[in-house]
Design a protein around this motif. Sequence first.
Motif, PDB file in Angstrom:
ATOM      1  N   PRO A 272      -8.233   2.183  -4.774  1.00 30.20           N
ATOM      2  CA  PRO A 272      -8.847   2.191  -3.339  1.00 30.20           C
ATOM      3  C   PRO A 272     -10.369   2.201  -3.749  1.00 30.20           C
ATOM      4  O   PRO A 272     -10.989   2.685  -4.820  1.00 30.20           O
ATOM      5  CB  PRO A 272      -8.344   3.391  -2.701  1.00 30.20           C
TER       6      PRO A 272
ATOM      7  N   ASN B 283       0.724  -1.339  -0.115  1.00 32.01           N
ATOM      8  CA  ASN B 283       0.023  -0.061   0.016  1.00 32.01           C
ATOM      9  C   ASN B 283       0.920   1.107  -0.040  1.00 32.01           C
ATOM     10  O   ASN B 283       0.336   2.522   0.253  1.00 32.01           O
ATOM     11  CB  ASN B 283      -0.815   0.176   1.117  1.00 32.01           C
TER      12      ASN B 283
ATOM     13  N   ARG C 237     -12.774   3.918  -2.789  1.00 33.23           N
ATOM     14  CA  ARG C 237     -13.439   5.325  -2.859  1.00 33.23           C
ATOM     15  C   ARG C 237     -13.351   5.692  -4.283  1.00 33.23           C
ATOM     16  O   ARG C 237     -14.054   6.927  -5.138  1.00 33.23           O
ATOM     17  CB  ARG C 237     -12.757   6.466  -1.955  1.00 33.23           C
TER      18      ARG C 237
ATOM     19  N   ASN D 130     -10.591   1.017   3.286  1.00 33.76           N
ATOM     20  CA  ASN D 130     -10.872   0.476   1.935  1.00 33.76           C
ATOM     21  C   ASN D 130     -11.856  -0.832   2.243  1.00 33.76           C
ATOM     22  O   ASN D 130     -12.735  -0.875   3.013  1.00 33.76           O
ATOM     23  CB  ASN D 130      -9.471  -0.178   1.527  1.00 33.76           C
TER      24      ASN D 130
END
Length: 236
Positions: free
Chosen positions: A134, A105, A136, A180
Motif C-alpha cells: 500500500p 485487496n 503508506r 491508496n
Amino acid sequence: MAERIHSLSLRKEKPFVRINCAALPTSLIDSELFGHEKGAFTGAHERKIGRFEQAHSGTIFLDEIGELPLESQSKLLRVLQEKEIERIGGRVTIKTDVRIIAATNRDLDKEVAEGRFRLDLFYRINVFPILMPPLRERKEDIADLAIHFLNIYTRKIGKNIRGISPQVLQNMKQYHWPGNIRELENLIERNVLLTREDMINNMVLPTQLEQYASVIPTEATVITMSEVNVPISSLH
C-alpha cells in the motif's frame, strides 16, 4: 501492473481483457466470464461471447477475484485446469489459451481458512505472486505519483500548473492514505480544479478536515430564511 505485464510480453499484440469481479451481479457472472447461447435463459435474445473467449491468445485480468462466490470459483478452477470453456446453454467445448492475472485487496490465506475462497483455486492462481505494498508503506513514491497525476489532470482540465510545493509534498508523506493510490489521484484532481495559482501551495488532507470537523460545535441553532432576510426569489 497487469497492463505492463501484458505490453511487455509475447502476447502484447493480442487482446487484453479486464474484468472487475466485484462489480458483477451474481446472476450474471457465468454469462460475463464464459458467454451464453441464444435462448439459454430468459432475456438471452442472442449469443454472447464471454470474456475468456474474447481474451483468447491474450491476457485476462481478473480484478478483485476474492469477491467471486464459491460456485463461480469452482467453474473458474475448471477453466484454468482444463483450458476450455462452455457457454451457458451450449453443447460445444471451446478451447481457450489465455494468461490469467488476478488481483485482490483481500488476504486470501485468511479467506481460505474461513471457507470463503477455494484452496485449490488459490494454489492454481498463486503461481507467481506479486506483492503491491500500500502507498503508506512506500511513501518515497508519493512525489512521483503526485506529479504524474498532476500532469494528467492539468492537460485534461486545461490548466497551467507548474508543480506541487515541497511543503505540500512533505505533508502528503505524513498522511496514511487509507484509500491508496486512488485516493491520491482523486486528491490531485480536486486540487487541480480548485487552485487559482500556477503552483499547488496548499492542500487540505482528509485528516485536517477531520480535525476541523471535531471542533465544530455539536449544537447549532437553525434559523429560517426569512430571519436572515434573504429573499427566496434571489436563490433561483
